[in-house]
Design a protein around this motif. Structure first.
Motif, PDB file in Angstrom:
ATOM      1  N   CYS A 276       0.829  -1.204   0.000  1.00 39.76           N
ATOM      2  CA  CYS A 276       0.000   0.000   0.000  1.00 39.76           C
ATOM      3  C   CYS A 276       0.865   1.257   0.000  1.00 39.76           C
ATOM      4  N   GLU A 277       1.891   1.286   0.846  1.00 34.52           N
ATOM      5  CA  GLU A 277       2.759   2.457   0.920  1.00 34.52           C
ATOM      6  C   GLU A 277       3.484   2.696  -0.397  1.00 34.52           C
ATOM      7  N   LYS A 278       3.977   1.633  -1.022  1.00 38.59           N
ATOM      8  CA  LYS A 278       4.667   1.775  -2.303  1.00 38.59           C
ATOM      9  C   LYS A 278       3.730   2.299  -3.382  1.00 38.59           C
ATOM     10  N   ILE A 279       2.495   1.806  -3.363  1.00 30.57           N
ATOM     11  CA  ILE A 279       1.519   2.245  -4.366  1.00 30.57           C
ATOM     12  C   ILE A 279       1.185   3.721  -4.186  1.00 30.57           C
ATOM     13  N   LEU A 280       0.988   4.147  -2.935  1.00 30.31           N
ATOM     14  CA  LEU A 280       0.669   5.551  -2.670  1.00 30.31           C
ATOM     15  C   LEU A 280       1.820   6.479  -3.066  1.00 30.31           C
ATOM     16  N   GLU A 281       3.050   5.986  -2.963  1.00 29.19           N
ATOM     17  CA  GLU A 281       4.217   6.804  -3.303  1.00 29.19           C
ATOM     18  C   GLU A 281       4.424   6.937  -4.808  1.00 29.19           C
ATOM     19  N   THR A 282       3.998   5.939  -5.565  1.00 23.04           N
ATOM     20  CA  THR A 282       4.359   5.886  -6.993  1.00 23.04           C
ATOM     21  C   THR A 282       3.194   6.021  -7.960  1.00 23.04           C
ATOM     22  N   THR A 283       1.959   5.944  -7.497  1.00 23.77           N
ATOM     23  CA  THR A 283       0.831   5.925  -8.427  1.00 23.77           C
ATOM     24  C   THR A 283      -0.240   6.942  -8.037  1.00 23.77           C
ATOM     25  N   ASN A 284      -1.094   7.247  -9.004  1.00 22.63           N
ATOM     26  CA  ASN A 284      -2.239   8.135  -8.806  1.00 22.63           C
ATOM     27  C   ASN A 284      -3.509   7.308  -8.966  1.00 22.63           C
ATOM     28  N   LEU A 285      -4.269   7.143  -7.887  1.00 23.65           N
ATOM     29  CA  LEU A 285      -5.456   6.293  -7.914  1.00 23.65           C
ATOM     30  C   LEU A 285      -6.737   7.036  -8.283  1.00 23.65           C
ATOM     31  N   SER A 286      -6.641   8.325  -8.574  1.00 22.52           N
ATOM     32  CA  SER A 286      -7.851   9.110  -8.844  1.00 22.52           C
ATOM     33  C   SER A 286      -8.674   8.612 -10.036  1.00 22.52           C
ATOM     34  N   PRO A 287      -8.049   7.984 -11.073  1.00 26.27           N
ATOM     35  CA  PRO A 287      -8.885   7.486 -12.178  1.00 26.27           C
ATOM     36  C   PRO A 287      -9.772   6.311 -11.796  1.00 26.27           C
TER      37      PRO A 287
ATOM     38  N   SER B  12      -3.866  -0.716 -16.249  1.00 24.08           N
ATOM     39  CA  SER B  12      -4.320   0.077 -17.399  1.00 24.08           C
ATOM     40  C   SER B  12      -5.062   1.331 -16.945  1.00 24.08           C
ATOM     41  N   ILE B  13      -5.865   1.214 -15.890  1.00 24.55           N
ATOM     42  CA  ILE B  13      -6.644   2.352 -15.398  1.00 24.55           C
ATOM     43  C   ILE B  13      -5.735   3.433 -14.825  1.00 24.55           C
ATOM     44  N   ILE B  14      -4.765   3.020 -14.003  1.00 22.91           N
ATOM     45  CA  ILE B  14      -3.900   4.004 -13.330  1.00 22.91           C
ATOM     46  C   ILE B  14      -2.606   4.258 -14.095  1.00 22.91           C
ATOM     47  N   GLN B  15      -2.500   3.640 -15.282  1.00 19.08           N
ATOM     48  CA  GLN B  15      -1.338   3.837 -16.174  1.00 19.08           C
ATOM     49  C   GLN B  15      -0.021   3.484 -15.470  1.00 19.08           C
ATOM     50  N   LEU B  16      -0.003   2.295 -14.919  1.00 22.42           N
ATOM     51  CA  LEU B  16       1.184   1.772 -14.245  1.00 22.42           C
ATOM     52  C   LEU B  16       1.783   0.673 -15.109  1.00 22.42           C
ATOM     53  N   ASN B  17       2.990   0.896 -15.621  1.00 22.19           N
ATOM     54  CA  ASN B  17       3.597  -0.065 -16.543  1.00 22.19           C
ATOM     55  C   ASN B  17       4.052  -1.338 -15.842  1.00 22.19           C
TER      56      ASN B  17
END
Length: 262
Positions: free
Chosen positions: A184-195, A232-237
């Protein structure tokens, strides 16, 4: 028996989602906030209009002659209506069914099948809003039909749901692994969940609740499929290092909860 009306959607993954419809109270609260914002915008436009009104009248008389005053008033009303309707179209299209008021009230406009609204739906809702507000027609329709729709919702094919309540049976227990918090912490640091939308979150939660009854092969395959959809939604490769698809979905679940609370 439910106090609030609910609506059910079946996702492409054959997961049944149940949402609570936004009632007249939360919709009125959202509308009051939006109207306060609109009042500030219109006041600003009115101030600008007064500043340049003399130049507008002079220019109007050169073009329209004796009818200049009538045309200036007509143009002013057109601008006000464009701002009024454009406010709702702009925000509901850009914010996937939410205006500032709806975001604070934790409600959202979606299509009848649960998909996000587009420009066509938001425009129809905005254009019919004045008719809904004449003699409180919209409020009466919301109170006396099961899906709590106003006229604009009927024509646009939309409903308004609460974003903070996803119904799940009390018997369904959700157990997360110890590594879910670090994910969870890694995701919050590196991604944008708003989409991500509430139904995206609900699909993930449904998987996490039911995965223990799946075979290992089916569980692994579905985890990979859901992970790819979320990426695909959050554009995380690529997934963060050392995180499996299953743990990634747990991290997304926790991260989405944290961002929804803020």
């Amino acid at each position: 028996m439910h106090i609030f009306n609910r609506v059910k959607f079946i996702t492409p993954e054959s997961v049944e989602l149940e949402f609570t419809l936004a009632g007249i109270g939360s919709r009125t609260f959202a509308l009051l906030i939006d109207y306060h914002i609109l009042a500030l915008i219109i006041a600003l436009i009115f101030t600008i209009w007064l500043t340049v009104s003399y130049q507008i009248q002079t220019f109007g008389k050169q073009i329209f002659g004796e009818q200049a005053d009538n045309w200036v008033v007509a143009i002013a009303f057109f601008i006000l209506f464009a701002v009024y309707a454009g406010y709702f179209v702009f925000f509901e299209t850009l914010w996937q069914g939410q205006t500032p008021g709806k975001r604070l009230a934790k409600i959202r406009v979606v299509r009848d099948d649960g998909r996000p609204v587009g420009l066509q739906q938001t425009t129809l809702r905005a254009l019919l809003r004045p008719f809904d507000e004449i003699s409180f027609i919209g409020a009466l329709l919301i109170m006396f039909n099961r899906k709590e729709k106003r006229l604009g919702d009927f024509v646009a094919g939309t409903i308004v749901i609460q974003t903070s309540s996803i119904a799940v049976s009390e018997k369904q227990k959700l157990t997360l692994s110890e590594s879910s918090n670090s994910a969870c912490e890694k995701i919050l640091e590196t991604t944008n969940l708003s989409p991500m939308l509430p139904d995206d979150f609900a699909v993930i939660r449904e998987y996490l609740v039911r995965r223990h009854i799946m075979s290992k092969q089916a569980r692994a395959a579905l985890a990979i499929e859901l992970t790819q959809q979320v990426q695909s939604i959050i554009q995380l490769n690529n997934l963060p290092d050392g995180i499996s698809p299953d743990t990634f979905l747990e991290g997304i679940y926790l991260a989405y909860q944290k961002t929804s609370i803020r």
